[in-house]
Design an enzyme around this catalytic site. Structure first.
Site, PDB file in Angstrom:
ATOM      1  N   SER A  79       0.984  -3.608  -8.326  1.00 58.14           N
ATOM      2  CA  SER A  79       1.531  -2.966  -7.127  1.00 58.14           C
ATOM      3  C   SER A  79       0.958  -3.525  -5.828  1.00 58.14           C
ATOM      4  O   SER A  79       1.462  -3.217  -4.754  1.00 58.14           O
ATOM      5  CB  SER A  79       1.295  -1.452  -7.175  1.00 58.14           C
ATOM      6  OG  SER A  79      -0.061  -1.146  -6.921  1.00 58.14           O
ATOM      7  N   LYS A  93      -5.038   0.965  -3.054  1.00 58.88           N
ATOM      8  CA  LYS A  93      -3.872   0.988  -2.168  1.00 58.88           C
ATOM      9  C   LYS A  93      -4.344   0.796  -0.726  1.00 58.88           C
ATOM     10  O   LYS A  93      -5.532   0.892  -0.418  1.00 58.88           O
ATOM     11  CB  LYS A  93      -3.141   2.331  -2.269  1.00 58.88           C
ATOM     12  CG  LYS A  93      -2.494   2.619  -3.614  1.00 58.88           C
ATOM     13  CD  LYS A  93      -1.276   1.769  -3.862  1.00 58.88           C
ATOM     14  CE  LYS A  93      -0.600   2.159  -5.169  1.00 58.88           C
ATOM     15  NZ  LYS A  93      -1.407   1.773  -6.346  1.00 58.88           N
TER      16      LYS A  93
END
Length: 207
Positions: free
Chosen positions: A119, A158
């Protein structure tokens, strides 16, 4: 140097500080007296210290200077570049890195986490990469962070953004891959562990 690397690996595995005899045997020294002489020189140079206040303390451990000289950093666990991964401590490996990656000007500790998932490929963070993470509970917005979600049930990497609405403060954890959606979580459910300061791309055989 071999003694320092051995001590780094012992610490990475979470084992107790070894004795002089144990260190000597690990690096091939038959005599405890010889091992003691080598360790005494390392202690005088500031690379190792006794575990405890007493000079007769049994255990030997690395100082910060020793960690830098050994060029080793412990691998603490895995972190998901995806929806989230159950936190898993590894703690049985150590990797050799350039000395400048081991220490920080702020004096904050650093450690390694291995990435699982894709991701964050837009930030050049891929599955199997190693992240050098510096402890920082309050990094600025836009920083790539390692974060625990819901009391440590999940751990993820993230890009962090803080937001506030009528319901209170939330944290937006944004991936760097168009196929993945942002995670928007109440601030109280997220514990930022640190910020990513460097990405190591190991050879495929070590991933």
């Amino acid at each position: 140097m071999e003694m320092l690397r051995h001590l780094a690996r012992v610490a990475a595995r979470g084992e107790g500080a070894p004795s002089v005899r144990e260190v000597g045997e690990a690096v091939g020294l038959r005599s405890s007296q010889t091992a003691h002489k080598h360790l005494k020189k390392l202690e005088e140079a500031g690379y190792v210290e006794r575990e405890g206040a007493s000079r007769r303390a049994r255990g030997i451990r690395l100082t910060r200077k020793g960690w830098e000289a050994a060029g080793e950093m412990p691998l603490l666990g895995r972190i998901a570049a995806g929806r989230g991964l159950e936190a898993v401590e590894v703690g049985d490996e150590a990797y050799s890195l350039a000395a400048e990656l081991l220490g920080s000007r702020s004096g904050r500790p650093r450690y390694l986490l291995r990435v699982v998932g894709q991701s964050m490929i837009g930030a050049h963070i891929a599955d199997g990469d190693l992240l050098v993470v510096e402890e920082d509970e309050d990094p600025p917005d836009g920083t790539v962070v390692a974060a625990l979600i819901r009391g440590g049930e999940e751990v993820t990497v993230k890009r962090l953004y803080r937001e506030r609405d009528e319901a209170g403060e939330t944290l937006r954890l944004r991936p760097e891959n168009g196929e993945h959606e942002d995670l928007v979580v109440p601030a109280e459910d997220v514990a930022v562990q640190g910020r990513v300061v460097y990405v190591v791309h190991p050879p495929r055989g070590r991933r």
